[in-house]
Design a protein around this motif. Structure first.
Motif, PDB file in Angstrom:
ATOM      1  N   ASN A  15       0.480  -1.119  -0.324  1.00  0.00           N
ATOM      2  CA  ASN A  15       0.163   0.498   0.017  1.00  0.00           C
ATOM      3  C   ASN A  15       0.902   1.180  -0.305  1.00  0.00           C
ATOM      4  OD1 ASN A  15      -2.021   2.089   1.108  1.00  0.00           O
ATOM      5  ND2 ASN A  15      -3.179   0.891   2.092  1.00  0.00           N
ATOM      6  N   ILE A  16       0.864   2.041  -1.186  1.00  0.00           N
ATOM      7  CA  ILE A  16       1.164   3.094  -1.013  1.00  0.00           C
ATOM      8  C   ILE A  16       0.804   4.127  -0.670  1.00  0.00           C
ATOM      9  CG2 ILE A  16       2.603   2.066  -3.927  1.00  0.00           C
ATOM     10  CD1 ILE A  16       0.906   4.460  -4.673  1.00  0.00           C
ATOM     11  N   HIS A  17       0.378   4.093  -0.022  1.00  0.00           N
ATOM     12  CA  HIS A  17      -0.329   5.733   1.159  1.00  0.00           C
ATOM     13  C   HIS A  17       0.052   5.060   2.672  1.00  0.00           C
ATOM     14  CE1 HIS A  17      -2.963   6.631  -2.199  1.00  0.00           C
ATOM     15  NE2 HIS A  17      -3.004   5.562  -2.663  1.00  0.00           N
ATOM     16  N   HIS A  18       0.364   4.313   2.498  1.00  0.00           N
ATOM     17  CA  HIS A  18       0.878   3.365   4.013  1.00  0.00           C
ATOM     18  C   HIS A  18       2.658   2.720   4.229  1.00  0.00           C
ATOM     19  CE1 HIS A  18      -3.708   1.956   5.144  1.00  0.00           C
ATOM     20  NE2 HIS A  18      -3.273   3.226   5.391  1.00  0.00           N
ATOM     21  N   THR A  19       3.645   4.204   4.091  1.00  0.00           N
ATOM     22  CA  THR A  19       4.707   4.040   3.640  1.00  0.00           C
ATOM     23  C   THR A  19       5.524   4.664   4.831  1.00  0.00           C
ATOM     24  OG1 THR A  19       4.700   5.198   1.620  1.00  0.00           O
ATOM     25  CG2 THR A  19       4.184   2.790   1.635  1.00  0.00           C
ATOM     26  N   ILE A  73     -11.502  -0.986 -18.793  1.00  0.00           N
ATOM     27  CA  ILE A  73      -9.938  -1.318 -18.468  1.00  0.00           C
ATOM     28  C   ILE A  73     -10.664  -1.965 -16.784  1.00  0.00           C
ATOM     29  CG2 ILE A  73      -8.412  -0.239 -17.394  1.00  0.00           C
ATOM     30  CD1 ILE A  73      -7.798   1.797 -18.810  1.00  0.00           C
ATOM     31  N   LEU A  74      -9.450  -3.262 -16.303  1.00  0.00           N
ATOM     32  CA  LEU A  74     -10.053  -3.493 -14.983  1.00  0.00           C
ATOM     33  C   LEU A  74      -9.088  -3.461 -14.544  1.00  0.00           C
ATOM     34  CD1 LEU A  74     -12.149  -5.823 -17.010  1.00  0.00           C
ATOM     35  CD2 LEU A  74     -12.636  -6.718 -14.393  1.00  0.00           C
ATOM     36  N   ALA A  75      -8.086  -2.781 -13.850  1.00  0.00           N
ATOM     37  CA  ALA A  75      -7.138  -2.367 -12.882  1.00  0.00           C
ATOM     38  C   ALA A  75      -7.322  -2.623 -11.539  1.00  0.00           C
ATOM     39  CB  ALA A  75      -7.208  -0.969 -12.805  1.00  0.00           C
ATOM     40  N   GLY A  76      -5.945  -3.079 -10.456  1.00  0.00           N
ATOM     41  CA  GLY A  76      -6.206  -3.242  -9.408  1.00  0.00           C
ATOM     42  C   GLY A  76      -5.879  -2.222  -8.913  1.00  0.00           C
ATOM     43  N   SER A  77      -5.596  -2.529  -7.625  1.00  0.00           N
ATOM     44  CA  SER A  77      -5.952  -1.325  -6.504  1.00  0.00           C
ATOM     45  C   SER A  77      -5.489  -0.334  -6.518  1.00  0.00           C
ATOM     46  CB  SER A  77      -5.549  -1.916  -4.985  1.00  0.00           C
ATOM     47  OG  SER A  77      -5.540  -1.353  -3.957  1.00  0.00           O
ATOM     48  N   VAL A  78      -6.747   0.835  -6.054  1.00  0.00           N
ATOM     49  CA  VAL A  78      -5.549   2.294  -6.233  1.00  0.00           C
ATOM     50  C   VAL A  78      -4.998   2.598  -4.730  1.00  0.00           C
ATOM     51  CG1 VAL A  78      -7.426   3.001  -6.928  1.00  0.00           C
ATOM     52  CG2 VAL A  78      -7.367   2.840  -4.190  1.00  0.00           C
ATOM     53  N   ASN A  79      -4.452   1.234  -4.112  1.00  0.00           N
ATOM     54  CA  ASN A  79      -3.428   1.900  -3.000  1.00  0.00           C
ATOM     55  C   ASN A  79      -1.314   1.091  -4.469  1.00  0.00           C
ATOM     56  OD1 ASN A  79      -5.008   1.898  -1.457  1.00  0.00           O
ATOM     57  ND2 ASN A  79      -5.664   0.390  -1.002  1.00  0.00           N
ATOM     58  N   GLN A  80      -1.940   1.171  -5.095  1.00  0.00           N
ATOM     59  CA  GLN A  80      -0.858   0.713  -5.955  1.00  0.00           C
ATOM     60  C   GLN A  80      -0.354   1.159  -7.075  1.00  0.00           C
ATOM     61  OE1 GLN A  80      -1.304  -4.058  -6.218  1.00  0.00           O
ATOM     62  NE2 GLN A  80       0.206  -3.843  -4.571  1.00  0.00           N
ATOM     63  N   ASP A  81       0.393   2.188  -6.693  1.00  0.00           N
ATOM     64  CA  ASP A  81       1.671   3.006  -8.049  1.00  0.00           C
ATOM     65  C   ASP A  81       1.363   2.074  -9.553  1.00  0.00           C
ATOM     66  OD1 ASP A  81       2.366   5.613  -9.337  1.00  0.00           O
ATOM     67  OD2 ASP A  81       3.444   4.128  -9.446  1.00  0.00           O
ATOM     68  N   VAL A 105     -13.988   1.664 -16.721  1.00  0.00           N
ATOM     69  CA  VAL A 105     -12.734   1.976 -16.046  1.00  0.00           C
ATOM     70  C   VAL A 105     -13.323   1.112 -14.050  1.00  0.00           C
ATOM     71  CG1 VAL A 105     -10.770   2.254 -14.733  1.00  0.00           C
ATOM     72  CG2 VAL A 105     -11.463   3.136 -17.621  1.00  0.00           C
ATOM     73  N   THR A 106     -12.426  -0.143 -13.669  1.00  0.00           N
ATOM     74  CA  THR A 106     -12.699  -0.433 -12.725  1.00  0.00           C
ATOM     75  C   THR A 106     -11.395  -0.832 -11.501  1.00  0.00           C
ATOM     76  OG1 THR A 106     -13.140  -2.458 -12.924  1.00  0.00           O
ATOM     77  CG2 THR A 106     -15.366  -1.327 -13.028  1.00  0.00           C
ATOM     78  N   ALA A 107     -11.713  -0.544 -10.681  1.00  0.00           N
ATOM     79  CA  ALA A 107     -10.149  -0.620  -9.866  1.00  0.00           C
ATOM     80  C   ALA A 107     -11.076  -1.218  -8.626  1.00  0.00           C
ATOM     81  CB  ALA A 107      -9.883   0.392  -9.434  1.00  0.00           C
ATOM     82  N   GLU A 108      -9.853  -2.437  -8.224  1.00  0.00           N
ATOM     83  CA  GLU A 108     -10.754  -3.181  -7.019  1.00  0.00           C
ATOM     84  C   GLU A 108      -9.426  -3.403  -7.275  1.00  0.00           C
ATOM     85  OE1 GLU A 108     -13.111  -3.327  -5.628  1.00  0.00           O
ATOM     86  OE2 GLU A 108     -14.231  -2.347  -7.268  1.00  0.00           O
ATOM     87  N   LEU A 132     -10.840  -5.441 -22.744  1.00  0.00           N
ATOM     88  CA  LEU A 132     -10.315  -5.752 -21.990  1.00  0.00           C
ATOM     89  C   LEU A 132      -9.261  -5.431 -22.002  1.00  0.00           C
ATOM     90  CD1 LEU A 132     -13.119  -7.102 -20.286  1.00  0.00           C
ATOM     91  CD2 LEU A 132     -13.328  -5.508 -20.540  1.00  0.00           C
ATOM     92  N   PHE A 133      -8.040  -4.680 -21.672  1.00  0.00           N
ATOM     93  CA  PHE A 133      -7.254  -4.263 -20.672  1.00  0.00           C
ATOM     94  C   PHE A 133      -7.204  -4.438 -19.401  1.00  0.00           C
ATOM     95  CE2 PHE A 133      -3.677  -1.309 -19.004  1.00  0.00           C
ATOM     96  CZ  PHE A 133      -2.684  -2.608 -18.890  1.00  0.00           C
ATOM     97  N   VAL A 134      -6.355  -5.585 -18.754  1.00  0.00           N
ATOM     98  CA  VAL A 134      -6.685  -6.199 -17.679  1.00  0.00           C
ATOM     99  C   VAL A 134      -5.004  -5.809 -16.692  1.00  0.00           C
ATOM    100  CG1 VAL A 134      -7.874  -7.870 -15.902  1.00  0.00           C
ATOM    101  CG2 VAL A 134      -8.146  -7.927 -18.056  1.00  0.00           C
ATOM    102  N   THR A 135      -4.519  -5.417 -15.430  1.00  0.00           N
ATOM    103  CA  THR A 135      -3.630  -5.069 -15.110  1.00  0.00           C
ATOM    104  C   THR A 135      -2.584  -5.792 -14.356  1.00  0.00           C
ATOM    105  OG1 THR A 135      -4.753  -3.661 -13.713  1.00  0.00           O
ATOM    106  CG2 THR A 135      -4.388  -2.296 -15.394  1.00  0.00           C
ATOM    107  N   SER A 136      -3.127  -7.540 -13.991  1.00  0.00           N
ATOM    108  CA  SER A 136      -2.915  -8.652 -13.476  1.00  0.00           C
ATOM    109  C   SER A 136      -2.959  -9.329 -14.336  1.00  0.00           C
ATOM    110  CB  SER A 136      -2.532  -7.933 -11.539  1.00  0.00           C
ATOM    111  OG  SER A 136      -3.806  -8.901 -11.745  1.00  0.00           O
ATOM    112  N   ALA A 137      -1.361 -10.282 -13.708  1.00  0.00           N
ATOM    113  CA  ALA A 137      -2.517 -11.944 -14.641  1.00  0.00           C
ATOM    114  C   ALA A 137      -3.730 -12.799 -14.126  1.00  0.00           C
ATOM    115  CB  ALA A 137      -0.930 -12.519 -14.367  1.00  0.00           C
ATOM    116  N   VAL A 138      -3.267 -12.212 -12.763  1.00  0.00           N
ATOM    117  CA  VAL A 138      -4.307 -12.899 -11.790  1.00  0.00           C
ATOM    118  C   VAL A 138      -5.512 -12.822 -12.089  1.00  0.00           C
ATOM    119  CG1 VAL A 138      -5.524 -13.277  -9.300  1.00  0.00           C
ATOM    120  CG2 VAL A 138      -2.560 -13.275 -10.124  1.00  0.00           C
TER     121      VAL A 138
END
Length: 226
Positions: A15-19, A73-81, A105-108, A132-138
């Motif tokens: 989590n880039i916000h807790h560093t 777009i299906l993006a990963g967490s907004v806590n990750q740059d 666009v979703t971010a989860e 669809l662009f998906v920002t991680s393999a999982v």
């Protein structure tokens, strides 16, 4: 770790916000700090150029769709740059270089099940989506399972090249993956920390290589990874 007398620290932040606390403590103790995969302001970084990954994915998507087609777009967490940069790169490339329309666009969190649910919901709301662009393999694996029964084909481009994603790519269930070699990141991080401990500066960004991997490239890429 910072209290145990270590000489250097490499971190991949969840989590880039807790560093702030551990970054400040490392700096106060004079401990060289390097982040890997996730970029923090003012801290040397090793990993992908994630904005460029988004651009590469958008360019590949544009090759596969007619002008005017709708994409999401299906993006990963907004806590990750990384996920946010990939999203920005994809969005900007579509706007500046294509006639494709980004309609959703979703971010989860980067979870398989969540991606399956989100993609199914996105297609219910936007049945005209063709890519669809998906920002991680999982997440990509979750998306392909959720979309395989779709009446019209959905072109899917993901990121990262773990073995199960490469297997799906070989079977034609994924159109393309943008590679991200964890071994390359790890080796580069160690090389840089050694330089820092020897008195050489390692400021700034240190990018690994990224490639567009398609069905025809999957076997060769897997052999290289092995």
């Amino acid at each position: 770790l910072l209290q145990e007398g270590i000489d250097a620290l490499i971190v991949s932040p969840v989590n880039i916000h807790h560093t702030a606390q551990w970054v400040e403590e490392a700096q106060q103790r004079g401990i060289p700090l390097l982040t890997i995969d996730e970029k923090l302001p003012g801290i040397p970084y090793v990993g992908s150029d994630n904005y460029c990954i988004g651009q590469m994915a958008a360019e590949e998507m544009a090759k596969r769709l007619p002008a005017g087609a709708s994409v999401g777009i299906l993006a990963g967490s907004v806590n990750q740059d990384a996920h946010m940069k990939r999203t920005a790169g994809f969005r900007d490339y579509l706007r500046e270089h294509t006639d494709l329309h980004l309609v959703a666009v979703t971010a989860e969190d980067t979870k398989y099940r969540q991606a399956a649910l989100e993609s199914a919901d996105m297609l219910r709301q936007h049945p005209d989506i063709r890519g669809l662009f998906v920002t991680s393999a999982v997440m990509t694996l979750g998306v392909i399972d959720a979309t395989e029964g779709n009446q019209l084909p959905i072109h899917i481009i993901g990121v990262d090249t773990q073995s199960d994603a490469l297997a799906a790519l070989r079977l034609g269930r994924i159109d393309a993956m943008i590679s991200q070699d964890g071994h390359e990141s790890g080796k580069m991080a160690i090389d840089l920390i050694v330089k820092e401990l020897q008195g050489e500066g390692i400021d700034g960004d240190h990018f690994i290589s990224n490639e567009v991997i398609t069905k025809g490239d999957a076997d060769a890429y897997q052999m290289k990874e092995d």
